[in-house]
Design a protein around this motif. Structure first.
Motif, mmCIF file in Angstrom:
data_model
loop_
_atom_site.group_PDB
_atom_site.id
_atom_site.type_symbol
_atom_site.label_atom_id
_atom_site.label_comp_id
_atom_site.label_asym_id
_atom_site.label_seq_id
_atom_site.Cartn_x
_atom_site.Cartn_y
_atom_site.Cartn_z
ATOM 1 N N MET A 4 0.848 -1.183 0.000
ATOM 2 C CA MET A 4 0.000 0.000 0.000
ATOM 3 C C MET A 4 0.888 1.239 0.000
ATOM 4 N N ILE A 5 0.666 2.118 -0.987
ATOM 5 C CA ILE A 5 1.423 3.363 -1.094
ATOM 6 C C ILE A 5 0.486 4.517 -0.757
ATOM 7 N N LEU A 6 0.861 5.309 0.242
ATOM 8 C CA LEU A 6 0.046 6.446 0.680
ATOM 9 C C LEU A 6 0.690 7.742 0.217
ATOM 10 N N THR A 7 -0.138 8.626 -0.339
ATOM 11 C CA THR A 7 0.368 9.895 -0.833
ATOM 12 C C THR A 7 -0.704 10.965 -0.687
ATOM 13 N N GLY A 8 -0.440 12.165 -1.223
ATOM 14 C CA GLY A 8 -1.403 13.254 -1.160
ATOM 15 C C GLY A 8 -1.163 14.220 -2.298
ATOM 16 N N GLU A 31 4.237 -9.996 -9.479
ATOM 17 C CA GLU A 31 3.120 -10.668 -8.822
ATOM 18 C C GLU A 31 2.554 -9.865 -7.650
ATOM 19 N N SER A 32 3.222 -8.791 -7.288
ATOM 20 C CA SER A 32 2.751 -7.989 -6.150
ATOM 21 C C SER A 32 1.463 -7.257 -6.500
ATOM 22 N N ASN A 33 0.650 -7.043 -5.480
ATOM 23 C CA ASN A 33 -0.556 -6.227 -5.612
ATOM 24 C C ASN A 33 -0.237 -4.866 -4.982
ATOM 25 N N VAL A 34 -0.149 -3.829 -5.808
ATOM 26 C CA VAL A 34 0.274 -2.508 -5.334
ATOM 27 C C VAL A 34 -0.871 -1.522 -5.523
ATOM 28 N N GLU A 35 -1.251 -0.856 -4.441
ATOM 29 C CA GLU A 35 -2.343 0.120 -4.481
ATOM 30 C C GLU A 35 -1.835 1.478 -4.012
ATOM 31 N N ILE A 36 -2.174 2.527 -4.774
ATOM 32 C CA ILE A 36 -1.863 3.903 -4.375
ATOM 33 C C ILE A 36 -3.130 4.525 -3.805
ATOM 34 N N ILE A 37 -3.047 5.044 -2.593
ATOM 35 C CA ILE A 37 -4.210 5.640 -1.925
ATOM 36 C C ILE A 37 -3.912 7.094 -1.589
ATOM 37 N N ASP A 38 -4.824 7.976 -1.958
ATOM 38 C CA ASP A 38 -4.743 9.363 -1.511
ATOM 39 C C ASP A 38 -5.194 9.395 -0.053
ATOM 40 N N PHE A 39 -4.240 9.608 0.834
ATOM 41 C CA PHE A 39 -4.499 9.493 2.262
ATOM 42 C C PHE A 39 -5.535 10.502 2.741
ATOM 43 N N MET A 40 -5.461 11.720 2.239
ATOM 44 C CA MET A 40 -6.405 12.755 2.673
ATOM 45 C C MET A 40 -7.826 12.430 2.204
ATOM 46 N N ASP A 41 -7.952 11.944 0.978
ATOM 47 C CA ASP A 41 -9.274 11.564 0.471
ATOM 48 C C ASP A 41 -9.872 10.428 1.290
ATOM 49 N N PHE A 44 -10.219 11.872 5.254
ATOM 50 C CA PHE A 44 -11.063 13.064 5.465
ATOM 51 C C PHE A 44 -11.841 13.403 4.185
ATOM 52 N N PRO A 45 -12.688 12.510 3.711
ATOM 53 C CA PRO A 45 -13.359 12.704 2.421
ATOM 54 C C PRO A 45 -14.223 13.953 2.356
ATOM 55 N N ALA A 46 -14.772 14.399 3.473
ATOM 56 C CA ALA A 46 -15.674 15.552 3.461
ATOM 57 C C ALA A 46 -14.928 16.871 3.280
ATOM 58 N N ILE A 47 -13.659 16.901 3.664
ATOM 59 C CA ILE A 47 -12.935 18.184 3.629
ATOM 60 C C ILE A 47 -11.651 18.135 2.800
ATOM 61 N N SER A 48 -11.338 17.000 2.195
ATOM 62 C CA SER A 48 -10.053 16.885 1.493
ATOM 63 C C SER A 48 -9.937 17.889 0.344
ATOM 64 N N LYS A 49 -11.029 18.140 -0.373
ATOM 65 C CA LYS A 49 -10.966 19.112 -1.473
ATOM 66 C C LYS A 49 -10.643 20.508 -0.942
ATOM 67 N N LEU A 92 -8.700 1.093 6.906
ATOM 68 C CA LEU A 92 -7.759 1.138 5.802
ATOM 69 C C LEU A 92 -6.907 -0.126 5.768
ATOM 70 N N ILE A 93 -6.395 -0.511 6.922
ATOM 71 C CA ILE A 93 -5.574 -1.721 7.016
ATOM 72 C C ILE A 93 -6.404 -2.959 6.690
ATOM 73 N N MET A 94 -7.623 -2.989 7.184
ATOM 74 C CA MET A 94 -8.498 -4.132 6.930
ATOM 75 C C MET A 94 -8.838 -4.231 5.440
ATOM 76 N N ASP A 95 -9.086 -3.093 4.804
ATOM 77 C CA ASP A 95 -9.474 -3.093 3.389
ATOM 78 C C ASP A 95 -8.348 -3.594 2.489
ATOM 79 N N TYR A 96 -7.106 -3.185 2.782
ATOM 80 C CA TYR A 96 -6.008 -3.460 1.854
ATOM 81 C C TYR A 96 -5.059 -4.556 2.327
ATOM 82 N N GLN A 97 -5.135 -4.942 3.596
ATOM 83 C CA GLN A 97 -4.316 -6.039 4.120
ATOM 84 C C GLN A 97 -2.842 -5.933 3.669
ATOM 85 N N PRO A 98 -2.183 -4.814 3.946
ATOM 86 C CA PRO A 98 -0.832 -4.629 3.405
ATOM 87 C C PRO A 98 0.231 -5.460 4.114
ATOM 88 N N ASP A 99 1.210 -5.936 3.328
ATOM 89 C CA ASP A 99 2.414 -6.558 3.867
ATOM 90 C C ASP A 99 3.538 -5.537 3.999
#
Length: 360
Positions: A4-8, A31-41, A44-49, A92-99
């Motif tokens: 899991m890659i977290l950015t903003g 073979e890796s499963n790599v996901e990029i997640i906007d941490f602020m989105d 804090f989805p209601a105020i990230s914009k 977040l951890i439960m959704d993506y189960q990162p190693d």
């Protein structure tokens, strides 16, 4: 392996760095499963914009206030985790189960580090510092490894208590398509070819100075100038109307093509842009660094002689740019220095060490 890659979206640099990290991981281990997640989105989805709009306004209109806030954030970099925030990270951890958790923005380091200590989470945390200056916000106690751009960054981290064996001098990550050999660039410089200048102001399209220097470039018959305006539609329209001999483009996903064609890149001293130029071996010209994180990047450019930094506000930018552009020997040396610099970067080891670890 799940990574899991977290950015903003605080400027495009952090997002582009995350994309480059993902590319690198998948090249090493398809073979890796790599996901990029906007941490602020996510958090804090209601105020990230609003957060992102506020950031853009500060950088564009109130750089002095931004620098002051940036310094204050470094002085108080510990983030207390409230229950609601902790539960969101649980999800977040439960959704993506990162190693592995990789971060390319400092706030993410603080939140995940605090979470790891609270939950006794054993998932390795890797932090990529995307500027040469090791701002205090980047340093988080539960970080397992830091990837940095230069030995000076490593030394700064060590002076603040980070063990040397937890720091890798990897360079700031850029997409592989920016890579190009110097010899290939030199073969492209045929007799009679016009010199190529590329001007970039990042995703926000903020020119590194006022538009005055564009008039001088607009008047040069032996120079072709391209300005990438990013999302700045006003700048794009202005250049097309006022500077007819300058080629202006809006946001593009093909920056590397323009950069590879350029003899000189005129830009802000952003960490990612600096290392994209290093990858493409395109000499840099930096006009008046003004953001806190840009000062360290500009010094890096000077110290390694991979470009020129104009600190003096009384020098005519346009004439100075042309002097460097017409100094073939110096430009060639800067390109060679970039090629040599790339050989000093250490590989990024994502799959070393112990087996998979998960948060309980």
């Amino acid at each position: 392996m799940n990574i899991m890659i977290l950015t903003g979206r605080f400027g495009l640099g952090h997002v582009k760095a995350a994309e480059a990290i993902k590319e690198q991981i998948l090249t090493e281990n398809p073979e890796s499963n790599v996901e990029i997640i906007d941490f602020m989105d996510y958090m804090f989805p209601a105020i990230s914009k609003c957060i992102y709009k506020g950031f853009n306004f500060l950088v564009a209109r109130c750089s002095g206030l931004y620098n002051a806030m940036n310094k204050a954030a470094g002085d108080t970099n510990m983030i207390p985790l409230k229950l609601t925030v902790t539960k969101k990270i649980d999800r977040l951890i439960m959704d993506y189960q990162p190693d592995r958790i990789v971060v390319a923005f400092p706030v993410c380091s603080q939140y995940i580090s605090a979470y790891k200590r609270m939950r006794r989470c054993a998932v390795p945390l890797y932090t990529y510092i995307t500027d040469i200056t090791a701002h205090e916000e980047w340093i988080a106690p539960a970080t397992d490894r830091y990837f940095v751009g230069d030995i000076t960054t490593k030394n700064a981290l060590q002076s603040k208590g980070v063990p040397a064996d937890r720091i890798t001098v990897s360079g700031i990550p850029v997409l592989q398509r920016f890579q190009q050999r110097v010899s290939e660039r030199q073969r492209g410089r045929t007799f009679g070819r016009k010199k190529q200048i590329l001007v970039m102001g990042g995703g926000l399209g903020l020119l590194p100075s006022s538009k005055d220097f564009l008039q001088i470039l607009n008047e040069q018959e032996d120079v072709e100038t391209t300005v990438i305006c990013g999302h700045n539609k006003k700048l794009l329209d202005t250049i097309q109307i006022e500077y007819p001999f300058i080629h202006a483009v809006g946001y593009t996903d093909h920056v590397e093509q323009y950069m590879k064609e350029a003899d000189l890149l005129v830009t802000k001293a952003g960490g990612l842009t600096t290392f994209e130029a290093v990858a493409a071996c395109t000499p840099l010209y930096i006009i008046h660094p003004f953001l806190e994180q840009e000062f360290g990047n500009a010094s890096y450019i000077e110290n390694h002689n991979i470009g020129r930094v104009l600190w003096d506000t009384h020098i005519d930018e346009g004439e100075d740019i042309l002097r460097l552009l017409r100094d073939e020997k110096l430009l060639h040396q800067m390109s060679r220095n970039m090629e040599m610099l790339k050989t000093t970067f250490e590989p990024c080891e994502f799959f070393e060490g112990e087996g998979e670890k998960r948060c309980s």
